[in-house]
Design an enzyme around this catalytic site. Structure first.
Site, PDB file in Angstrom:
ATOM      1  N   GLN A  10       1.021  -0.899   0.209  1.00  0.00           N
ATOM      2  CA  GLN A  10      -0.591   0.093  -0.220  1.00  0.00           C
ATOM      3  C   GLN A  10       0.971   1.195  -0.023  1.00  0.00           C
ATOM      4  O   GLN A  10       1.931   1.699   0.944  1.00  0.00           O
ATOM      5  CB  GLN A  10      -0.711  -0.081   1.110  1.00  0.00           C
ATOM      6  CG  GLN A  10      -1.570   1.496   1.376  1.00  0.00           C
ATOM      7  CD  GLN A  10      -2.748   0.988   2.301  1.00  0.00           C
ATOM      8  OE1 GLN A  10      -3.331   0.072   2.753  1.00  0.00           O
ATOM      9  NE2 GLN A  10      -3.026   2.400   2.974  1.00  0.00           N
ATOM     10  N   PRO A 190       5.355   8.767   1.120  1.00  0.00           N
ATOM     11  CA  PRO A 190       5.330   7.775  -0.220  1.00  0.00           C
ATOM     12  C   PRO A 190       7.135   7.209  -0.206  1.00  0.00           C
ATOM     13  O   PRO A 190       8.241   7.534   0.416  1.00  0.00           O
ATOM     14  CB  PRO A 190       5.547   8.261  -1.479  1.00  0.00           C
ATOM     15  CG  PRO A 190       4.592   9.415  -1.068  1.00  0.00           C
ATOM     16  CD  PRO A 190       4.459   9.911   0.173  1.00  0.00           C
ATOM     17  N   ASN A 191       6.495   6.517  -0.795  1.00  0.00           N
ATOM     18  CA  ASN A 191       8.042   5.498  -0.798  1.00  0.00           C
ATOM     19  C   ASN A 191       8.535   4.981   0.311  1.00  0.00           C
ATOM     20  O   ASN A 191      10.031   4.153   0.328  1.00  0.00           O
ATOM     21  CB  ASN A 191       9.273   6.141  -1.293  1.00  0.00           C
ATOM     22  CG  ASN A 191       8.656   6.557  -2.881  1.00  0.00           C
ATOM     23  OD1 ASN A 191       7.973   5.810  -3.943  1.00  0.00           O
ATOM     24  ND2 ASN A 191       8.563   8.017  -3.659  1.00  0.00           N
ATOM     25  N   ARG A 192       8.063   4.389   1.326  1.00  0.00           N
ATOM     26  CA  ARG A 192       8.190   3.730   2.502  1.00  0.00           C
ATOM     27  C   ARG A 192       8.703   5.021   3.031  1.00  0.00           C
ATOM     28  O   ARG A 192       9.516   4.658   3.655  1.00  0.00           O
ATOM     29  CB  ARG A 192       9.058   2.853   2.076  1.00  0.00           C
ATOM     30  CG  ARG A 192       7.686   1.879   1.810  1.00  0.00           C
ATOM     31  CD  ARG A 192       7.149   1.432   2.789  1.00  0.00           C
ATOM     32  NE  ARG A 192       5.924  -0.149   2.506  1.00  0.00           N
ATOM     33  CZ  ARG A 192       4.961   0.588   1.365  1.00  0.00           C
ATOM     34  NH1 ARG A 192       4.348   1.288   1.029  1.00  0.00           N
ATOM     35  NH2 ARG A 192       4.409  -0.089   1.334  1.00  0.00           N
ATOM     36  N   LEU A 193       8.440   6.814   2.530  1.00  0.00           N
ATOM     37  CA  LEU A 193       9.411   7.729   3.406  1.00  0.00           C
ATOM     38  C   LEU A 193       9.214   8.074   4.558  1.00  0.00           C
ATOM     39  O   LEU A 193       8.958   9.115   4.290  1.00  0.00           O
ATOM     40  CB  LEU A 193      11.145   8.574   2.524  1.00  0.00           C
ATOM     41  CG  LEU A 193      11.422   7.512   1.295  1.00  0.00           C
ATOM     42  CD1 LEU A 193      11.866   8.857   0.334  1.00  0.00           C
ATOM     43  CD2 LEU A 193      13.597   6.749   1.564  1.00  0.00           C
TER      44      LEU A 193
END
Length: 214
Positions: A10, A190-193
């Protein structure tokens, strides 16, 4: 297992958390986030995962409901003879985790739990629905029982005892107040950041703020 768990992903896009927006006191940010969770009608906004440690060093978790935030302390109520109650009697250090999936937010708290006063426990107990009070009186929380019928029978018998009277709080049931020493706020990005900010209580009583890597 036929389910491809590795493929479940997700993207987090609901918002961010800027360091410039952080208050000096983490309780102010928690209060705002909790109110936003309530306003957003997230499922069980006051549900909190409570972790304690047994006498032999083994952790255990369960979910309770936050019932107060007073003088900088997080308050919940439970049976003192339950598994968590016995573990807290041996080791009062505790962690709390709030997870608000709908807002892509989490708050993780570490601190020390102490029992609230009997007066405070009495006041809260009187506010509970009548059937919840009866349930608290008859449930041997965390202990094995033969079957559900045994529990229901005890409930009916205890309810009959208090017809026309106010059910009293049992001595083995009451509140804990958790004094935090570490509070982390997590906002999905977003982007796991992800944004992660940690408040750590210093000896003088002020909070140090640091950003953590996601």
């Amino acid at each position: 297992m036929k389910i491809n768990l590795a493929g479940i992903r997700q993207e987090y896009t609901k918002g961010g958390l800027r360091e410039s927006e952080l208050p000096d006191n983490p309780l102010l940010l928690f209060d705002r986030w909790l109110q936003e969770a309530i306003d957003a009608k997230v499922n069980e906004p006051t549900a909190v995962i409570v972790s304690t440690v047994s006498a032999d060093g083994k952790p255990s978790t369960r979910t309770v409901l936050l019932k107060g935030l007073s003088d900088g302390k997080f308050i919940f109520y439970t049976n003192y003879d339950s598994r968590k109650g016995k573990q807290l009697a041996h080791n009062p250090f505790i962690s709390l985790s709030f997870v608000w999936h709908e807002l892509e937010r989490q708050v993780h708290i570490e601190g020390k739990a102490t029992k609230v006063s009997p007066k405070e426990s009495d006041e809260y107990f009187r506010q509970r629905p009548y059937k919840s009070r009866i349930g608290a009186r008859i449930s041997p929380q965390s202990q094995p029982i033969a079957n559900r019928m045994q529990l229901m029978r005890r409930f009916v018998q205890e309810a009959a005892r208090w017809v026309g009277r106010e059910a009293e709080r049992p001595e083995n049931w009451g509140g804990y107040a958790v004094t935090p020493t570490r509070i982390e706020f997590w906002q999905g990005r977003p982007n796991r950041l992800h944004d992660r900010f940690l408040y750590t209580l210093e000896p003088k009583g002020n909070w140090e703020i640091s950003r953590l890597a996601p």
